[in-house]
Design a protein around this motif. Sequence first.
Motif, short mmCIF file in Angstrom:
data_model
loop_
_atom_site.label_atom_id
_atom_site.label_comp_id
_atom_site.label_asym_id
_atom_site.label_seq_id
_atom_site.Cartn_x
_atom_site.Cartn_y
_atom_site.Cartn_z
N ILE A 63 0.83 -1.20 0.00
CA ILE A 63 0.00 0.00 0.00
C ILE A 63 0.87 1.25 0.00
CG2 ILE A 63 -1.60 1.37 1.40
CD1 ILE A 63 -2.86 -1.35 2.26
N LEU A 64 1.83 1.30 0.90
CA LEU A 64 2.68 2.50 1.00
C LEU A 64 3.49 2.70 -0.28
CD1 LEU A 64 2.87 4.54 3.26
CD2 LEU A 64 4.90 3.34 4.10
N GLU A 65 4.08 1.64 -0.77
CA GLU A 65 4.85 1.74 -2.01
C GLU A 65 3.97 2.16 -3.18
OE1 GLU A 65 6.58 -2.11 -2.43
OE2 GLU A 65 7.91 -1.88 -0.69
N GLY A 66 2.75 1.60 -3.24
CA GLY A 66 1.86 1.91 -4.34
C GLY A 66 1.39 3.35 -4.33
N LEU A 67 1.16 3.91 -3.15
CA LEU A 67 0.76 5.31 -3.07
C LEU A 67 1.89 6.22 -3.50
CD1 LEU A 67 -1.27 5.31 0.29
CD2 LEU A 67 -2.17 5.30 -2.04
N VAL A 68 3.11 5.93 -3.04
CA VAL A 68 4.26 6.74 -3.45
C VAL A 68 4.45 6.66 -4.96
CG1 VAL A 68 6.77 6.98 -3.26
CG2 VAL A 68 5.40 6.61 -1.20
N ALA A 69 4.32 5.47 -5.51
CA ALA A 69 4.48 5.29 -6.96
C ALA A 69 3.43 6.05 -7.75
CB ALA A 69 4.42 3.80 -7.32
N ARG A 70 2.28 6.31 -7.14
CA ARG A 70 1.20 7.05 -7.79
C ARG A 70 1.21 8.53 -7.44
NH1 ARG A 70 0.27 1.91 -7.46
NH2 ARG A 70 -1.08 0.83 -8.97
N GLY A 71 2.31 9.00 -6.92
CA GLY A 71 2.50 10.43 -6.72
C GLY A 71 2.02 11.00 -5.41
N VAL A 72 1.62 10.17 -4.47
CA VAL A 72 1.24 10.68 -3.15
C VAL A 72 2.54 10.93 -2.38
CG1 VAL A 72 -0.02 10.23 -1.01
CG2 VAL A 72 -0.91 9.36 -3.19
N PRO A 73 2.79 12.16 -1.95
CA PRO A 73 4.09 12.47 -1.33
C PRO A 73 4.31 11.69 -0.03
CG PRO A 73 2.92 14.48 -1.94
CD PRO A 73 1.94 13.36 -2.06
N ALA A 74 5.42 10.97 0.04
CA ALA A 74 5.73 10.21 1.25
C ALA A 74 5.82 11.12 2.47
CB ALA A 74 7.04 9.45 1.06
N ALA A 75 6.33 12.34 2.27
CA ALA A 75 6.50 13.26 3.39
C ALA A 75 5.17 13.73 3.97
CB ALA A 75 7.32 14.47 2.95
N LYS A 76 4.10 13.56 3.22
CA LYS A 76 2.76 13.95 3.70
C LYS A 76 2.06 12.82 4.45
CE LYS A 76 2.37 18.13 1.78
NZ LYS A 76 2.12 19.36 2.56
N MET A 77 2.64 11.62 4.39
CA MET A 77 1.97 10.45 4.98
C MET A 77 2.55 10.10 6.34
SD MET A 77 1.08 7.86 1.85
CE MET A 77 2.67 7.83 1.02
N MET A 78 1.68 9.78 7.27
CA MET A 78 2.05 9.22 8.57
C MET A 78 1.43 7.83 8.64
SD MET A 78 1.02 10.24 12.48
CE MET A 78 1.61 11.92 12.53
N PRO A 79 2.14 6.80 8.19
CA PRO A 79 1.55 5.46 8.21
C PRO A 79 1.54 4.86 9.60
CG PRO A 79 3.77 5.38 7.33
CD PRO A 79 3.45 6.83 7.53
N GLY A 80 0.52 4.05 9.85
CA GLY A 80 0.50 3.28 11.08
C GLY A 80 1.41 2.08 10.94
N THR A 81 2.35 1.93 11.85
CA THR A 81 3.29 0.81 11.80
C THR A 81 3.34 0.02 13.10
OG1 THR A 81 5.18 2.19 12.46
CG2 THR A 81 4.74 1.99 10.09
N GLY A 82 2.54 0.38 14.08
CA GLY A 82 2.58 -0.29 15.37
C GLY A 82 1.90 -1.64 15.33
N THR A 93 8.37 0.30 10.21
CA THR A 93 8.86 1.67 10.45
C THR A 93 10.07 1.98 9.58
OG1 THR A 93 7.98 1.61 12.71
CG2 THR A 93 9.68 3.26 12.22
N ILE A 94 11.01 1.05 9.50
CA ILE A 94 12.18 1.25 8.64
C ILE A 94 11.76 1.35 7.18
CG2 ILE A 94 14.28 0.14 7.78
CD1 ILE A 94 14.75 -0.88 10.64
N HIS A 95 10.79 0.54 6.78
CA HIS A 95 10.28 0.60 5.40
C HIS A 95 9.69 1.98 5.11
CE1 HIS A 95 6.99 -0.14 2.39
NE2 HIS A 95 7.99 -0.73 1.76
N ALA A 96 8.92 2.52 6.05
CA ALA A 96 8.34 3.85 5.87
C ALA A 96 9.43 4.90 5.77
CB ALA A 96 7.39 4.17 7.03
N ARG A 97 10.45 4.79 6.60
CA ARG A 97 11.57 5.74 6.55
C ARG A 97 12.28 5.67 5.19
NH1 ARG A 97 16.07 4.32 10.70
NH2 ARG A 97 16.49 2.75 9.10
N GLU A 98 12.50 4.48 4.70
CA GLU A 98 13.21 4.32 3.42
C GLU A 98 12.42 4.91 2.27
OE1 GLU A 98 13.86 0.12 3.38
OE2 GLU A 98 15.76 0.26 4.51
N LEU A 99 11.08 4.93 2.39
CA LEU A 99 10.25 5.50 1.33
C LEU A 99 10.17 7.03 1.42
CD1 LEU A 99 7.26 3.00 1.11
CD2 LEU A 99 9.03 3.39 -0.61
N GLY A 100 10.60 7.60 2.53
CA GLY A 100 10.61 9.05 2.67
C GLY A 100 9.58 9.61 3.63
#
Length: 312
Positions: A63-82, A93-100
Motif C-alpha cells: 500500500i505504502l509503495e503503491g501510493l508513493v508510486a502514484r505520486g502521493v508524497p511520502a513526506a505527507k503520509m504518517m503510516p500506522g506501523t505499530g 517503520t524502517i520501510h516507511a523511513r526508506e520511502l521518505g
Amino acid sequence: MKDALYGGVNAAVLTAMNADLSINLDAMAKHCHWLLANGCNGLGVLGTTGEANNFGLHERKQILEGLVARGVPAAKMMPGTGCPSITDTVELTIHARELGCRGVLLLPPFYYKAPSDDGLFAYFSEVVKRVGGGIALYLYHFPQQSAVPFSLDLIDRLTTAFPGVIKGVKDSSGDYANMKAMVDRFASRGFEVYSGSDEFLQQILAEGGAGCITAAGNANSHWGGIVYAKRTGPEADAAQAMLTATRRAATSAPLIPNLREVIARSSGDKGWLNIRPPHLPLAPAAAETAWQAWVATGAIPLPGFATKQAAE
C-alpha cells in the motif's frame, strides 16, 4: 504549535479495495490526492480507519509503495506501523523511513492487556533502538480500541529518554481533558498533540496542539482546512460547527462502513463499499439513514469532490 511535522488537518484515510478484497491502489491514491487538494495538510494511512490490522505486512508495504508510486508524497503520509510484535513494528517503520515518510503512528502492543508502564517503556525503547533514528515516532492513544492507554507518566519517561524521537501523539480517546493535559505538560518539549476527534480541532489549536488526525476527514477536510487557516472568527467558527456536525453524522452508524458509504455515493464508485471482515457494509436501510444524516449537515455534495475525484 509552530513547526509541527504534520501540523494541521490529517485524514485517517480509508483503504480502497476491490471486490475480492485486494487493495485498489488507483482508487486510494486518487482519494489521497483529492484530500490533499481539499483541506488536508497530511494523510494518516494504515490506521484504524484504514483497517491496517486487517492487512499483512507485505500488503501494508504494498500500500505504502503503491501510493508513493502514484505520486502521493511520502513526506505527507504518517503510516500506522505499530504491531504487537517488536520486529514487525521495526520492519514497517524502517520501510516507511526508506520511502521518505517523516513519521509513523505506533499503536501500543495491544494483545496482552494491562501491561505495566515499565513493560511499555521497554517495548518502545527496543523499537527506538532497533529503528535507529531518522524518523519521528508518534504514539497512538486509543484505549477504547487497543485497551492499552498511554499514561502521562509514560509519555514523560519516553520523551525524556528519546527527545525529538518520540515526537507526538494522536489522542482518539475523546477525552479533551486528557488532550489538554498532554499539551500543557509536553508541548514545550516540541511534543505534537493531535486530536482524533474533529469537534476539538479549533479548541486544541488554541491551546497549543498541532491539529487533528481524523476518520471523518475523509469527507469533511474542506472545513478542517478553513479552521486551521483561520483559527478564529465567524468563518472558522462556522467551519468548526460543520466539523462537529459531520463528526456526529459519521458516528451515527459504524464509522468505517459509514464513511465508505459516503465516499461511494459521492463518487459514484460502489467499489468503496468493499470492506474486509469482520467489518461489514451497512444494510440498505442503515446506509440510507447514514447518508441522510450527512445530507442534513449541509456537507453533501462534498466540495470539489465531483470535479476532482469522481470525474477522473
